[in-house]
Motif scaffolding. Structure first.
Motif, PDB file in Angstrom:
ATOM      1  N   LEU A  62       0.835  -1.195   0.000  1.00 29.99           N
ATOM      2  CA  LEU A  62       0.000   0.000   0.000  1.00 29.99           C
ATOM      3  C   LEU A  62       0.873   1.248   0.000  1.00 29.99           C
ATOM      4  N   CYS A  63       1.848   1.285   0.893  1.00 26.84           N
ATOM      5  CA  CYS A  63       2.719   2.455   0.997  1.00 26.84           C
ATOM      6  C   CYS A  63       3.508   2.670  -0.288  1.00 26.84           C
ATOM      7  N   SER A  64       3.972   1.596  -0.887  1.00 30.42           N
ATOM      8  CA  SER A  64       4.702   1.692  -2.148  1.00 30.42           C
ATOM      9  C   SER A  64       3.799   2.248  -3.252  1.00 30.42           C
ATOM     10  N   ASN A  65       2.560   1.745  -3.324  1.00 28.51           N
ATOM     11  CA  ASN A  65       1.618   2.231  -4.337  1.00 28.51           C
ATOM     12  C   ASN A  65       1.266   3.698  -4.110  1.00 28.51           C
ATOM     13  N   LEU A  66       1.037   4.076  -2.842  1.00 23.65           N
ATOM     14  CA  LEU A  66       0.706   5.465  -2.547  1.00 23.65           C
ATOM     15  C   LEU A  66       1.860   6.394  -2.916  1.00 23.65           C
ATOM     16  N   LYS A  67       3.084   5.970  -2.597  1.00 21.40           N
ATOM     17  CA  LYS A  67       4.260   6.791  -2.916  1.00 21.40           C
ATOM     18  C   LYS A  67       4.408   6.944  -4.434  1.00 21.40           C
ATOM     19  N   SER A  68       4.218   5.858  -5.153  1.00 22.38           N
ATOM     20  CA  SER A  68       4.293   5.893  -6.617  1.00 22.38           C
ATOM     21  C   SER A  68       3.202   6.802  -7.199  1.00 22.38           C
ATOM     22  N   ASN A  69       1.993   6.691  -6.650  1.00 18.84           N
ATOM     23  CA  ASN A  69       0.893   7.538  -7.119  1.00 18.84           C
ATOM     24  C   ASN A  69       1.179   9.017  -6.877  1.00 18.84           C
ATOM     25  N   MET A  70       1.720   9.327  -5.697  1.00 19.54           N
ATOM     26  CA  MET A  70       2.030  10.724  -5.386  1.00 19.54           C
ATOM     27  C   MET A  70       3.085  11.266  -6.348  1.00 19.54           C
ATOM     28  N   GLU A  71       4.104  10.464  -6.652  1.00 19.36           N
ATOM     29  CA  GLU A  71       5.146  10.902  -7.584  1.00 19.36           C
ATOM     30  C   GLU A  71       4.562  11.136  -8.976  1.00 19.36           C
ATOM     31  N   THR A  72       3.689  10.231  -9.416  1.00 20.51           N
ATOM     32  CA  THR A  72       3.062  10.382 -10.733  1.00 20.51           C
ATOM     33  C   THR A  72       2.202  11.636 -10.772  1.00 20.51           C
ATOM     34  N   LEU A  73       1.422  11.860  -9.719  1.00 18.22           N
ATOM     35  CA  LEU A  73       0.538  13.027  -9.687  1.00 18.22           C
ATOM     36  C   LEU A  73       1.311  14.341  -9.622  1.00 18.22           C
ATOM     37  N   LYS A  74       2.509  14.326  -9.038  1.00 26.39           N
ATOM     38  CA  LYS A  74       3.330  15.537  -8.951  1.00 26.39           C
ATOM     39  C   LYS A  74       4.125  15.792 -10.231  1.00 26.39           C
ATOM     40  N   SER A  75       4.232  14.782 -11.097  1.00 27.18           N
ATOM     41  CA  SER A  75       5.014  14.944 -12.333  1.00 27.18           C
ATOM     42  C   SER A  75       4.320  15.929 -13.280  1.00 27.18           C
ATOM     43  N   GLN A  76       5.048  16.352 -14.293  1.00 32.59           N
ATOM     44  CA  GLN A  76       4.516  17.325 -15.244  1.00 32.59           C
ATOM     45  C   GLN A  76       3.712  16.686 -16.371  1.00 32.59           C
ATOM     46  N   GLY A  77       3.898  15.392 -16.607  1.00 32.43           N
ATOM     47  CA  GLY A  77       3.221  14.719 -17.711  1.00 32.43           C
ATOM     48  C   GLY A  77       1.739  14.522 -17.445  1.00 32.43           C
ATOM     49  N   PRO A  78       0.974  14.233 -18.494  1.00 29.02           N
ATOM     50  CA  PRO A  78      -0.465  13.996 -18.310  1.00 29.02           C
ATOM     51  C   PRO A  78      -0.705  12.699 -17.544  1.00 29.02           C
ATOM     52  N   VAL A  79      -1.750  12.693 -16.740  1.00 29.90           N
ATOM     53  CA  VAL A  79      -2.148  11.510 -15.993  1.00 29.90           C
ATOM     54  C   VAL A  79      -3.502  11.084 -16.535  1.00 29.90           C
ATOM     55  N   VAL A  80      -3.580   9.830 -16.982  1.00 27.40           N
ATOM     56  CA  VAL A  80      -4.807   9.313 -17.580  1.00 27.40           C
ATOM     57  C   VAL A  80      -5.515   8.442 -16.557  1.00 27.40           C
ATOM     58  N   MET A  81      -6.842   8.614 -16.472  1.00 27.66           N
ATOM     59  CA  MET A  81      -7.632   7.802 -15.552  1.00 27.66           C
ATOM     60  C   MET A  81      -8.729   7.093 -16.339  1.00 27.66           C
ATOM     61  N   ASP A  82      -9.202   5.992 -15.779  1.00 31.67           N
ATOM     62  CA  ASP A  82     -10.287   5.239 -16.384  1.00 31.67           C
ATOM     63  C   ASP A  82     -11.595   5.815 -15.870  1.00 31.67           C
ATOM     64  N   ASP A  83     -12.439   6.277 -16.778  1.00 32.43           N
ATOM     65  CA  ASP A  83     -13.715   6.880 -16.414  1.00 32.43           C
ATOM     66  C   ASP A  83     -14.839   6.060 -17.020  1.00 32.43           C
ATOM     67  N   GLY A  84     -15.231   4.990 -16.320  1.00 30.64           N
ATOM     68  CA  GLY A  84     -16.309   4.150 -16.819  1.00 30.64           C
ATOM     69  C   GLY A  84     -15.971   3.488 -18.137  1.00 30.64           C
ATOM     70  N   GLY A  85     -14.748   3.019 -18.287  1.00 33.04           N
ATOM     71  CA  GLY A  85     -14.345   2.336 -19.512  1.00 33.04           C
ATOM     72  C   GLY A  85     -13.700   3.261 -20.531  1.00 33.04           C
ATOM     73  N   GLN A  86     -13.715   4.558 -20.273  1.00 30.18           N
ATOM     74  CA  GLN A  86     -13.081   5.512 -21.184  1.00 30.18           C
ATOM     75  C   GLN A  86     -11.849   6.107 -20.514  1.00 30.18           C
ATOM     76  N   GLN A  87     -10.834   6.329 -21.303  1.00 32.03           N
ATOM     77  CA  GLN A  87      -9.611   6.925 -20.786  1.00 32.03           C
ATOM     78  C   GLN A  87      -9.722   8.442 -20.898  1.00 32.03           C
ATOM     79  N   LYS A  88      -9.510   9.151 -19.781  1.00 28.82           N
ATOM     80  CA  LYS A  88      -9.578  10.612 -19.766  1.00 28.82           C
ATOM     81  C   LYS A  88      -8.368  11.160 -19.028  1.00 28.82           C
ATOM     82  N   VAL A  89      -7.876  12.294 -19.500  1.00 22.99           N
ATOM     83  CA  VAL A  89      -6.740  12.960 -18.861  1.00 22.99           C
ATOM     84  C   VAL A  89      -7.275  13.743 -17.664  1.00 22.99           C
TER      85      VAL A  89
END
Length: 142
Positions: free
Chosen positions: A91-118
């Motif tokens: 859990l801690c590893s995943n949370l740390k990885s997620n925080m790093e990804t969210l702080k990065s400058q690149g786009p973050v894509v999420m799954d929105d009911g089967g559709q990919q959205k930035v």
């Protein structure tokens, strides 16, 4: 004559009580109901309202055009995970990885009911705050 007019008016107004509504869940998990369809591309269910608070009957599964029954989608209800050192480390590893990804400058894509959205900037900030809060709660001693 007057009673006939009143009866006719009531009969004509009866279909207005049963209205069409739409139900969908947004990217944040919030369920929305509206009399207008959701934005194009959003998965939704049509809901027929009767003006009553209680359901009239248990809804039958919808039948698709090919004749098969459509199973209503349920929210992802995961079973609790045992609080073991291994699971907490994951859990801690995943949370740390997620925080790093969210702080990065690149786009973050999420799954929105089967559709990919930035993710928008606001969504990123909300997710960062949630991940940081969870990290502090579960990983502060790690």
């Amino acid at each position: 004559m007057r009673r006939l007019l009143i009866a006719t008016a009531l009969l004509l107004a009866a279909p207005l009580v049963a209205a069409q509504a739409y139900k969908w869940t947004d990217a944040n998990g919030t369920v929305h109901y509206s009399d207008a369809p959701p934005p194009q591309g959003t998965k939704y269910n049509k809901v027929t309202t009767s003006g009553s608070v209680e359901p009239l009957a248990t809804p039958a599964p919808a039948v698709t055009s090919d004749g098969s029954a459509e199973v209503p989608t349920k929210p992802n209800t995961t079973q609790p995970v045992a609080d073991t050192p291994e699971n907490r480390a994951k859990l801690c590893s995943n949370l740390k990885s997620n925080m790093e990804t969210l702080k990065s400058q690149g786009p973050v894509v999420m799954d929105d009911g089967g559709q990919q959205k930035v993710m928008s900037t606001d969504q990123r900030k909300q997710q960062q705050a949630a991940a940081q809060s969870q990290y502090q709660q579960y990983c502060s001693g790690s």
